[in-house]
Design a protein around this motif. Structure first.
Motif, PDB file in Angstrom:
ATOM      1  N   ILE A  72       0.274  -1.111  -0.210  1.00  0.00           N
ATOM      2  CA  ILE A  72       0.287   0.277  -0.377  1.00  0.00           C
ATOM      3  C   ILE A  72       0.944   1.075   0.351  1.00  0.00           C
ATOM      4  N   GLY A  73       2.187   1.463   0.947  1.00  0.00           N
ATOM      5  CA  GLY A  73       2.830   2.552   0.362  1.00  0.00           C
ATOM      6  C   GLY A  73       3.077   2.621  -0.844  1.00  0.00           C
ATOM      7  N   PHE A  74       4.066   1.445  -1.210  1.00  0.00           N
ATOM      8  CA  PHE A  74       4.660   1.589  -2.517  1.00  0.00           C
ATOM      9  C   PHE A  74       3.980   2.348  -3.474  1.00  0.00           C
ATOM     10  N   THR A  75       2.133   1.896  -3.971  1.00  0.00           N
ATOM     11  CA  THR A  75       1.466   2.114  -4.063  1.00  0.00           C
ATOM     12  C   THR A  75       1.245   4.235  -4.084  1.00  0.00           C
ATOM     13  N   VAL A  76       1.038   4.050  -2.661  1.00  0.00           N
ATOM     14  CA  VAL A  76       0.636   5.866  -2.492  1.00  0.00           C
ATOM     15  C   VAL A  76       1.601   6.780  -2.924  1.00  0.00           C
ATOM     16  N   ALA A  77       2.156   6.051  -2.731  1.00  0.00           N
ATOM     17  CA  ALA A  77       4.122   6.777  -3.377  1.00  0.00           C
ATOM     18  C   ALA A  77       4.137   7.187  -4.677  1.00  0.00           C
ATOM     19  N   LEU A  78       3.242   5.974  -5.368  1.00  0.00           N
ATOM     20  CA  LEU A  78       3.210   6.307  -6.979  1.00  0.00           C
ATOM     21  C   LEU A  78       1.906   6.168  -7.411  1.00  0.00           C
ATOM     22  N   VAL A  79       0.998   6.640  -6.721  1.00  0.00           N
ATOM     23  CA  VAL A  79       0.051   7.387  -6.978  1.00  0.00           C
ATOM     24  C   VAL A  79       0.568   9.157  -7.028  1.00  0.00           C
ATOM     25  N   CYS A  80       0.734   9.578  -6.190  1.00  0.00           N
ATOM     26  CA  CYS A  80       0.927  10.800  -5.563  1.00  0.00           C
ATOM     27  C   CYS A  80       1.949  11.061  -7.239  1.00  0.00           C
ATOM     28  N   GLY A  81       3.491  10.084  -6.892  1.00  0.00           N
ATOM     29  CA  GLY A  81       3.842  10.853  -8.364  1.00  0.00           C
ATOM     30  C   GLY A  81       3.224  11.108  -9.885  1.00  0.00           C
ATOM     31  N   CYS A  82       2.741  10.117  -9.668  1.00  0.00           N
ATOM     32  CA  CYS A  82       1.998  10.349 -11.114  1.00  0.00           C
ATOM     33  C   CYS A  82       1.233  11.125 -11.139  1.00  0.00           C
ATOM     34  N   VAL A  83       0.187  11.752 -10.603  1.00  0.00           N
ATOM     35  CA  VAL A  83      -1.183  13.059 -10.613  1.00  0.00           C
ATOM     36  C   VAL A  83      -0.425  14.299 -10.483  1.00  0.00           C
ATOM     37  N   LEU A  84       1.349  14.210  -9.608  1.00  0.00           N
ATOM     38  CA  LEU A  84       1.803  15.600 -10.328  1.00  0.00           C
ATOM     39  C   LEU A  84       2.506  15.446 -11.418  1.00  0.00           C
ATOM     40  N   GLU A  85       2.824  14.268 -11.671  1.00  0.00           N
ATOM     41  CA  GLU A  85       3.421  14.377 -13.264  1.00  0.00           C
ATOM     42  C   GLU A  85       2.027  14.184 -14.224  1.00  0.00           C
ATOM     43  N   VAL A  86       1.238  14.624 -13.779  1.00  0.00           N
ATOM     44  CA  VAL A  86      -0.381  15.181 -14.640  1.00  0.00           C
ATOM     45  C   VAL A  86      -0.852  15.978 -14.790  1.00  0.00           C
ATOM     46  N   VAL A  87      -0.550  16.496 -13.641  1.00  0.00           N
ATOM     47  CA  VAL A  87      -0.440  18.147 -13.317  1.00  0.00           C
ATOM     48  C   VAL A  87       0.014  19.046 -13.881  1.00  0.00           C
ATOM     49  N   GLY A  88       1.190  18.176 -13.297  1.00  0.00           N
ATOM     50  CA  GLY A  88       2.805  18.517 -14.514  1.00  0.00           C
ATOM     51  C   GLY A  88       2.604  19.281 -15.810  1.00  0.00           C
ATOM     52  N   TYR A  89       2.498  18.279 -16.942  1.00  0.00           N
ATOM     53  CA  TYR A  89       1.937  17.925 -18.547  1.00  0.00           C
ATOM     54  C   TYR A  89       1.023  18.590 -18.628  1.00  0.00           C
ATOM     55  N   ALA A  90      -0.190  18.873 -18.032  1.00  0.00           N
ATOM     56  CA  ALA A  90      -1.853  19.635 -18.085  1.00  0.00           C
ATOM     57  C   ALA A  90      -1.054  20.940 -18.016  1.00  0.00           C
ATOM     58  N   GLY A  91       0.246  21.898 -17.274  1.00  0.00           N
ATOM     59  CA  GLY A  91       0.438  22.707 -17.424  1.00  0.00           C
ATOM     60  C   GLY A  91       1.444  23.550 -18.198  1.00  0.00           C
ATOM     61  N   ARG A  92       1.759  22.160 -18.493  1.00  0.00           N
ATOM     62  CA  ARG A  92       3.123  22.306 -20.257  1.00  0.00           C
ATOM     63  C   ARG A  92       1.746  22.513 -21.260  1.00  0.00           C
ATOM     64  N   VAL A  93       1.041  21.565 -21.201  1.00  0.00           N
ATOM     65  CA  VAL A  93      -0.246  21.722 -22.459  1.00  0.00           C
ATOM     66  C   VAL A  93      -0.989  23.383 -22.324  1.00  0.00           C
ATOM     67  N   ILE A  94      -0.534  23.488 -21.495  1.00  0.00           N
ATOM     68  CA  ILE A  94      -1.364  25.206 -21.185  1.00  0.00           C
ATOM     69  C   ILE A  94      -0.233  26.158 -22.156  1.00  0.00           C
ATOM     70  N   SER A  95       1.077  25.660 -21.452  1.00  0.00           N
ATOM     71  CA  SER A  95       1.889  26.826 -22.042  1.00  0.00           C
ATOM     72  C   SER A  95       1.943  26.879 -23.258  1.00  0.00           C
ATOM     73  N   TYR A  96       1.795  25.820 -23.722  1.00  0.00           N
ATOM     74  CA  TYR A  96       1.847  25.585 -25.590  1.00  0.00           C
ATOM     75  C   TYR A  96       1.127  26.629 -26.028  1.00  0.00           C
ATOM     76  N   ILE A  97      -0.998  26.369 -25.157  1.00  0.00           N
ATOM     77  CA  ILE A  97      -1.162  27.042 -26.103  1.00  0.00           C
ATOM     78  C   ILE A  97      -0.895  29.014 -26.181  1.00  0.00           C
ATOM     79  N   ASN A  98      -0.313  29.112 -24.966  1.00  0.00           N
ATOM     80  CA  ASN A  98       0.418  30.620 -24.370  1.00  0.00           C
ATOM     81  C   ASN A  98       1.868  30.778 -23.373  1.00  0.00           C
ATOM     82  N   PRO A  99       2.866  30.432 -24.000  1.00  0.00           N
ATOM     83  CA  PRO A  99       4.101  29.967 -23.635  1.00  0.00           C
ATOM     84  C   PRO A  99       4.811  31.087 -22.604  1.00  0.00           C
ATOM     85  N   PHE A 100       4.026  32.484 -22.968  1.00  0.00           N
ATOM     86  CA  PHE A 100       4.304  33.733 -21.631  1.00  0.00           C
ATOM     87  C   PHE A 100       3.505  33.721 -20.724  1.00  0.00           C
TER      88      PHE A 100
END
Length: 340
Positions: A72-100
């Motif tokens: 369970i600890g392993f899963t919680v750690a990887l889930v948290c990491g993946c959630v942040l990756e998803v949010v981070g790449y969503a931020g980069r998609v936003i930056s594609y729309i406007n890199p400024f």
């Protein structure tokens, strides 16, 4: 001479404020990409693929947790990491729309910097189980010592990166230089690299010591309780997946230390190909490898073993109690080592 070069003649604080104000007024039609936060336009196909892959990995970890109900600890750690990756790449998609746009840039730099620290914690939680599977005598330190040493180190690294990211983000929103926060993030990343390096050295030492004892003692060097688990294809491939994931996270962390040590206006942070290859690809390989060979499923035979023995000896309480205190039993290890 372009506008940003003119700003660089001012003091650092005035320079950053002037650049931020200038970028806030920019669009793709009015300013060159070289003056954006990235100095390029983030690739929509690449970032969309990473967003989809991390979303898929996140879903897999959740399903695997329900199926295995272990690690369970392993899963919680990887889930948290993946959630942040998803949010981070969503931020980069936003930056594609406007890199400024400052918000998209800050979302991706904070989330993608911190995310692998959670994944590293998941790696650390697996080693104690591996040591018990091969035999505690093959390790220089007790199995419980691995999580007790590395998890606090990972938490310290995570806190430094989170605090640094928060300071940099707040400073940026106040039109101040994010350099102080960036330096703290680099310190956290550097400590993460150091921790991962020590972890890899201890893993290699354990492997070499196990092989050396096997040459001299044969199968007696290994815990006989887990012979079937060690011979299983799923367990062997899990070891390869864990080694691959550790190496990928290490390479990525070294790259981010080099990148962020130059600051947010450095040469490395403006190279999209390096970011895609050494950040995105490395972390994707790590999480998908751990999806394909999730420890909760690959260790299943080890968990099934004590249950079968308890059923076969349910009428022999004294023998069952003796087994529960035997250091070689996988079942007794779960009493000594917290479920990961």
């Amino acid at each position: 001479m372009d506008t940003l070069r003119l700003f660089q003649r001012a003091s650092p604080a005035a320079n950053y404020t002037a650049i931020t104000n200038y970028r806030n007024q920019c669009t793709l039609d009015t300013c060159p990409l070289s003056q954006s936060y990235y100095a390029y336009r983030p690739s929509l196909p690449a970032n969309a693929v990473f967003l989809a892959l991390f979303s898929f990995s996140l879903l897999c970890f959740l399903v695997q947790a329900l199926l295995s109900r272990r690690f369970i600890g392993f899963t919680v750690a990887l889930v948290c990491g993946c959630v942040l990756e998803v949010v981070g790449y969503a931020g980069r998609v936003i930056s594609y729309i406007n890199p400024f746009d400052q918000n998209g840039f800050l979302i991706q730099i904070c989330c993608l910097t911190i995310a692998p620290a959670f994944m590293a914690a998941g790696l650390y939680l697996c080693l104690s189980r591996i040591v018990n599977t091969f035999g505690r005598e093959n390790s220089r330190i007790a199995p419980l010592s691995y999580p007790r040493i590395f998890i606090p180190c990972d938490v310290a690294s995570l806190l430094l990166q989170a605090i640094g990211g928060a300071m940099a983000s707040i400073a940026s929103h106040q039109n101040k230089s994010p350099d102080n926060g960036d330096h703290i993030m680099v310190a956290g990343l550097a400590f993460q690299v150091f921790t991962l390096l020590i972890f890899m050295i201890l893993c290699a030492d354990f492997a070499f010591k196990t092989l050396r004892r096997m040459r001299t003692m044969g199968e007696q060097a290994l815990d006989p309780t887990h012979a079937k688990l060690r011979q299983s294809w799923s367990f062997k491939t899990f070891l390869i997946a864990l080694a691959l994931a550790t190496l990928c996270i290490f390479i990525r962390s070294v790259y981010r230390v080099a990148e962020l040590s130059e600051g947010w206006e450095g040469a490395l942070i403006k190279n999209q190909n390096l970011f895609i290859g050494l950040e995105g690809v490395m972390v994707v390989i790590a999480v998908l490898a751990l999806n394909a060979f999730h420890p909760g499923l690959c260790f299943r035979e080890g968990y099934d073993l004590p249950l079968k023995r308890v059923k076969s000896k349910k009428n022999k309480r004294s023998d069952a109690e003796k087994e529960s205190h035997s250091p070689g039993e996988f079942g007794s290890e779960t009493a000594d080592i917290p479920e990961v």
